[in-house]
Enzyme design. Sequence first.
Site, PDB file in Angstrom:
ATOM      1  N   LYS A   1      -0.465  -8.739  11.474  1.00 52.31           N
ATOM      2  CA  LYS A   1      -1.362  -8.703  10.794  1.00 52.31           C
ATOM      3  C   LYS A   1      -0.015  -9.563   9.905  1.00 52.31           C
ATOM      4  O   LYS A   1       0.748  -9.853   9.538  1.00 52.31           O
ATOM      5  CB  LYS A   1      -0.287  -7.162   9.964  1.00 52.31           C
TER       6      LYS A   1
ATOM      7  N   ASP B   1       0.815 -12.085   6.272  1.00 51.89           N
ATOM      8  CA  ASP B   1       0.913 -11.721   4.974  1.00 51.89           C
ATOM      9  C   ASP B   1       0.072 -12.641   4.389  1.00 51.89           C
ATOM     10  O   ASP B   1       1.209 -13.734   3.664  1.00 51.89           O
ATOM     11  CB  ASP B   1       2.548 -11.863   5.823  1.00 51.89           C
TER      12      ASP B   1
ATOM     13  N   GLU C   1      -3.865  -7.534  16.928  1.00 47.30           N
ATOM     14  CA  GLU C   1      -3.972  -8.526  15.672  1.00 47.30           C
ATOM     15  C   GLU C   1      -2.695  -8.750  14.819  1.00 47.30           C
ATOM     16  O   GLU C   1      -1.802  -7.917  14.732  1.00 47.30           O
ATOM     17  CB  GLU C   1      -5.059  -9.069  14.714  1.00 47.30           C
TER      18      GLU C   1
ATOM     19  N   CYS D   1      17.783  18.787 -13.356  1.00 43.75           N
ATOM     20  CA  CYS D   1      18.231  18.992 -15.254  1.00 43.75           C
ATOM     21  C   CYS D   1      17.735  20.098 -15.411  1.00 43.75           C
ATOM     22  O   CYS D   1      16.147  19.753 -14.740  1.00 43.75           O
ATOM     23  CB  CYS D   1      18.563  17.586 -16.195  1.00 43.75           C
TER      24      CYS D   1
ATOM     25  N   CYS E   1      21.318  14.626 -21.438  1.00 39.78           N
ATOM     26  CA  CYS E   1      20.999  15.776 -22.086  1.00 39.78           C
ATOM     27  C   CYS E   1      22.338  16.201 -21.938  1.00 39.78           C
ATOM     28  O   CYS E   1      22.819  17.279 -22.835  1.00 39.78           O
ATOM     29  CB  CYS E   1      19.615  16.076 -22.426  1.00 39.78           C
TER      30      CYS E   1
ATOM     31  N   TYR F   1     -10.384 -11.623   9.901  1.00 42.17           N
ATOM     32  CA  TYR F   1     -10.476 -10.753  10.802  1.00 42.17           C
ATOM     33  C   TYR F   1     -11.551 -10.102  11.016  1.00 42.17           C
ATOM     34  O   TYR F   1     -11.351  -9.484  11.118  1.00 42.17           O
ATOM     35  CB  TYR F   1      -9.193 -10.348  10.840  1.00 42.17           C
TER      36      TYR F   1
ATOM     37  N   CYS G   1      23.927  17.032 -16.933  1.00 43.85           N
ATOM     38  CA  CYS G   1      22.737  15.874 -17.333  1.00 43.85           C
ATOM     39  C   CYS G   1      23.275  14.372 -18.335  1.00 43.85           C
ATOM     40  O   CYS G   1      24.288  14.725 -19.076  1.00 43.85           O
ATOM     41  CB  CYS G   1      21.551  15.631 -17.717  1.00 43.85           C
TER      42      CYS G   1
ATOM     43  N   CYS H   1      14.819  17.375 -21.702  1.00 45.34           N
ATOM     44  CA  CYS H   1      15.544  16.349 -21.789  1.00 45.34           C
ATOM     45  C   CYS H   1      14.504  14.566 -21.462  1.00 45.34           C
ATOM     46  O   CYS H   1      13.530  14.814 -20.990  1.00 45.34           O
ATOM     47  CB  CYS H   1      16.013  15.982 -20.337  1.00 45.34           C
TER      48      CYS H   1
ATOM     49  N   LYS I   1       3.695  -1.556  10.996  1.00 42.65           N
ATOM     50  CA  LYS I   1       5.150  -2.611  10.145  1.00 42.65           C
ATOM     51  C   LYS I   1       5.616  -3.158  10.927  1.00 42.65           C
ATOM     52  O   LYS I   1       6.372  -2.440  11.702  1.00 42.65           O
ATOM     53  CB  LYS I   1       4.738  -2.439   8.855  1.00 42.65           C
TER      54      LYS I   1
END
Length: 673
Positions: A120, A122, A118, A433, A418, A233, A415, A438, A321
Amino acid sequence: MQKSLDSALIKIVEDLRRTLHKHNYRYYVLDDPEVSDAEYDRMMQELIALENEFPDLSHPDSPTSRVGAPPLDRFETVAHTLPMLSLDNGFNDEDIIEFDRRIKKNLGTDDEIIYTAEPKLDGVAVEFVYENGRLTTASTRGDGINGEVITSNARTIRSVPLLLENRKNIPIPSRLEVRGEVFMGREGFKRLNNERLNHNLPPFANPRNAAAGSLRQLDSKITASRPLEIFFYGIGVVTDLDLESHWDTLVILKNLGFRMNPLIRAKIALKGVLDYYRELVEMRFQLPYDIDGVVIKVDSFSMQRFLGSTSRSPRWAMAYKFKAHQETTRVTNIEVQVGRTGVLTPVAHLETINIGGALVSRATLHNEQEIKRKDIKIGDTVLVQRAGDVIPEVVKVIESKRTGKEEIFKMPLGCPVCHSSVVRTESEAALRCVNSACPAQVKERIKHFASKRAFNIDGLGDKLVEQLVDKGLLHSYADIFHLNEKTLACLERMGPKSAENIVNAIEESKQITLARFVFALGIHHVGEHVAGTLASTFESFENFLAATTDDLKAIDGVGPVVAKSVADFFQQDENRKAIEAIIAHGITVLREDKKIGGALKNKVLVLTGTLGNMTRAEAKKNIETAGGRVAGSVSRNTDYLVAGTSPGSKLKRAHDIGVQIIDEKTLLELLGD
Ligand code: IVH
């Protein structure tokens, strides 16, 4: 004389209603109208005039009753008899072939599986309950377990039947739960947005948002003015009908009066499904409404029952999809973010663009290798894609747009937050890091810990966590439980009432299920699903702590990577200390005890009045742990109304419709306390 006039009048009105219902069915369900729109409108006007003149003849199921009801103060909630599940997603043919392979394996067969496929849609999923052929309740999907009651709004949608008709000798079920997708067509969406712009109102971003916003109006007259449509559905609970397959059910639904998508392809094998997908990819933009993929369902109900569902989605269905929407834009900067586990992720700042209805101004670049592989520079024009809810990403650079002024990006040597040193992760792809204190890591860990699906501390959102960490008020999970109203009230935009609410939410979060607790710890590779598996395997936190790597590996659905990650986590002193500190604040990790779960398994409870031994939130958690559900309002689906002191109107309603009323003591007994 008067009497015979009345009965003649009643007959005229009834005939008009029947005729209008019939034309509605021909128009919306069969897509084959017998009369012109003008003729239909003329009959409708005649009926409206008669009902206005003789208000006693009005009836809630009349075709005229689609104009909306008096506004509500708020939406009631209702428990779905059967949960409204979600769908697993596939993104390419291989995913669907694998889905088919899995189904054959689970069913122990080599025979071709027959599917129904079927479009789909939205839009917004809605469940409709018909009792003896009359629409009595419509509710949104909500969290899948409880939805919001939107009956007055749903009644305004012309393609929703108000009364079912016995066609082709199909008996009208005493209870029929049907499910469908409410959506707004592209034309209707454009018209609505133009109108809104003309009235200086902000336009909706896309048809799905417009449909969702229109359906959640407290004033159903507003919903009535919006061009909503529906395709049905599926079903929930249905009595009196012998249903053997999905497609046969859809045909029966159609005969009862439900609008069905004409593009549904019945009873096809895997190859047919893949061909169907390609056909829809070709035609999707010609359709008058948005679709975002294909839904594939095993057709036979006995096979569906055999395959069953996980808590999230059925094993007999999958959404294939469509490829994500893509747009081009320019990278204005690249920033490096530090995540919960310390991994450094480069993020592109973009000139804001609208992709498939959502405004996008950032996209993940994943890691340094990806930037090199795609040769992304600051200033580049890039193709960005967005697929569903995942973070947008840069697909490629549009090289022809280069001016020569683009700048090469380099990952920082330490990092960025930090300034500690960074190391390569095991897979070599990313930098991490090394400083677990941090502030960026602390913020992300605490956000995760407090989030909806973990400790669910209402009000302790991302912005607040950031402020609290920046001010040095939060360093660890345990610090959350030290927060008090006085400390919170010192923060920006924090009134005393909000501070009080947060402190209450923190208090309420102290009773937590084992699955949520394990998820909250943020162990690498332990998402919500794995946490659930671990919780139902070990039942108590003590058992889980005592598990060896071999115990973990032996669990179905827990591979060696997860097992090692869990074992490593508990080997680290700082993690054990952090857990001890949380537990020391009176956190109760509720047992996932299947034996206790028995009494309330699949039972729907409603709470009213004040309970003596627990807060509402505690009662809800305890009931859920025992396998039950808590709904917001009393309906015929309610198993027990729990009445505390000073109960509200729910007590009378429960009494009126014969729902069993229990007190707190009985609830505690049912909870196995
Ligand atoms: S079947 C358990 N069929 O997709 C089966 N869903 O991702 C779930 N949807 O919440 C529903 N078109 O809102 C089904 N033809 C279709 C659908 C469809 C759209 C939506 C529905 C559901 C979501 C799941």
